[in-house]
Design an enzyme around this catalytic site. Structure first.
Site, PDB file in Angstrom:
ATOM      1  N   MET A 104       0.641   6.112   3.058  1.00  0.00           N
ATOM      2  CA  MET A 104       1.652   5.228   3.622  1.00  0.00           C
ATOM      3  C   MET A 104       1.061   3.916   4.152  1.00  0.00           C
ATOM      4  SD  MET A 104       4.318   6.948   3.010  1.00  0.00           S
ATOM      5  CE  MET A 104       5.655   6.301   4.004  1.00  0.00           C
ATOM      6  N   HIS A 123       6.507   7.720  -6.198  1.00  0.00           N
ATOM      7  CA  HIS A 123       7.511   7.185  -5.269  1.00  0.00           C
ATOM      8  C   HIS A 123       8.804   7.987  -5.433  1.00  0.00           C
ATOM      9  CE1 HIS A 123       9.596   4.279  -2.797  1.00  0.00           C
ATOM     10  NE2 HIS A 123      10.564   4.306  -3.684  1.00  0.00           N
ATOM     11  N   THR A 186       9.653  19.345  -5.455  1.00  0.00           N
ATOM     12  CA  THR A 186       9.352  20.324  -6.502  1.00  0.00           C
ATOM     13  C   THR A 186       9.110  19.605  -7.834  1.00  0.00           C
ATOM     14  OG1 THR A 186      10.723  21.925  -5.357  1.00  0.00           O
ATOM     15  CG2 THR A 186      10.227  22.421  -7.651  1.00  0.00           C
TER      16      THR A 186
HETATM   17  C1  GRF Z   1       6.137  12.283  -1.585  1.00  0.00           C
HETATM   18  O1  GRF Z   1       7.478  12.631  -1.585  1.00  0.00           O
HETATM   19  C2  GRF Z   1       5.915  10.999  -2.330  1.00  0.00           C
HETATM   20  O2  GRF Z   1       6.920  10.692  -3.231  1.00  0.00           O
HETATM   21  C3  GRF Z   1       5.891   9.961  -1.246  1.00  0.00           C
HETATM   22  O3  GRF Z   1       5.374  10.597  -0.122  1.00  0.00           O
HETATM   23  C4  GRF Z   1       5.617  11.989  -0.192  1.00  0.00           C
HETATM   24  C5  GRF Z   1       4.317  12.679   0.092  1.00  0.00           C
HETATM   25  O4  GRF Z   1       4.475  14.043   0.339  1.00  0.00           O
HETATM   26  N1  GRF Z   1       5.132   8.824  -1.694  1.00  0.00           N
HETATM   27  P1  GRF Z   1       3.218  14.998   0.469  1.00  0.00           P
HETATM   28  O5  GRF Z   1       2.330  14.469   1.594  1.00  0.00           O
HETATM   29  O6  GRF Z   1       2.511  15.008  -0.836  1.00  0.00           O
HETATM   30  O7  GRF Z   1       3.792  16.334   0.823  1.00  0.00           O
END
Ligand code: GRF
Length: 224
Positions: A104, A123, A186
């Site tokens: 992020m 994304h 998922t």
């Molecule tokens: C995912 O949904 C991705 O699309 C977004 O951030 C989320 C990350 O989830 N960029 P995680 O940390 O992999 O569980």
């Protein structure tokens, strides 16, 4: 083994180096940890780097015996300095592929240029729809029929790089942000390792901001 004995290609070929960048729970990272156990997946995660401390993704990396590195962005006075520290850490692992998995942070143009063609992001929307945050909320509020997730090459434009693959789901009347997020995640856990596998096998590449699939320009995103 002496030089006259030769191993099959799949055994001798060197796996490609992957570095995964995270900021959170790392469920996509986990999907890669599972995927790399598969012999058809020509990559190995060499390091996981987070810009946040105490995130579960770092724990997942440790449990899988992968170096788990934290570079807290708060300790750097500028975006450029943070990105320099990040690049220094990444370069220790000579990556062939850098996976942004819930990372992020907006990256500086210099950072992105440096890794162009080997920097992938996922994304949670059907890009070019809904770059930025709160994508599930926006899809529900706009009455969209379909929502999904996209893997794309990273360029200087936020969530704007060339698209590679998408997974989609029908929005149900009773869907909430949470229920949608669950289905999207998922899909992500299937889509992202699948696209990475194609990239690592050399089937997918980027040239001059154009995605190539098996040496031909990719006309339509790869769907799962
Ligand atoms: C995912 O949904 C991705 O699309 C977004 O951030 C989320 C990350 O989830 N960029 P995680 O940390 O992999 O569980």
């Amino acid at each position: 083994m002496n030089s006259s004995e030769s191993k099959p290609e799949s055994v001798t070929s060197q796996k490609k180096n992957i570095v995964v960048l995270i900021s959170g729970s790392g469920s996509n990272l986990q999907a890669f940890i599972e995927a790399q156990k598969n012999s058809g997946f020509n990559g190995s995660i060499k390091a996981v780097i987070s810009n946040k401390e105490d995130v579960y993704g770092l724990e997942r990396a440790k449990q899988a015996n992968i170096p788990a590195i934290c570079i807290p962005h708060k300790e750097y006075s500028t975006r450029e300095r943070f990105d320099l520290a990040l690049a220094n850490a990444i370069n220790q692992y000579s990556p062939d592929l850098i996976i942004l998995a819930g990372f992020m942070r907006i990256l500086t143009p210099d950072f992105v240029k440096n890794y162009k063609g080997k920097l992938l992001n996922i994304h949670p929307s059907l890009l070019p729809k809904y770059p930025g945050l709160h994508t599930h909320r926006k899809a529900i509020e706009n009455g969209d029929k379909l929502h999904g997730t996209t893997v794309h090459f990273v360029t200087e434009e936020l969530d704007g790089g060339p698209l590679v693959g998408q997974g989609s789901t029908v929005i149900q009347a009773n869907d909430s942000e949470e229920s949608l997020n669950k289905r999207i995640q998922t899909l992500e856990h299937k889509l992202y390792p699948y696209i990475a596998k194609l990239f690592l096998s050399g089937a997918i590449s980027l040239n001059e901001d154009v995605v190539y699939f098996e040496n031909k320009q990719l006309e339509q995103v790869i769907s799962i």
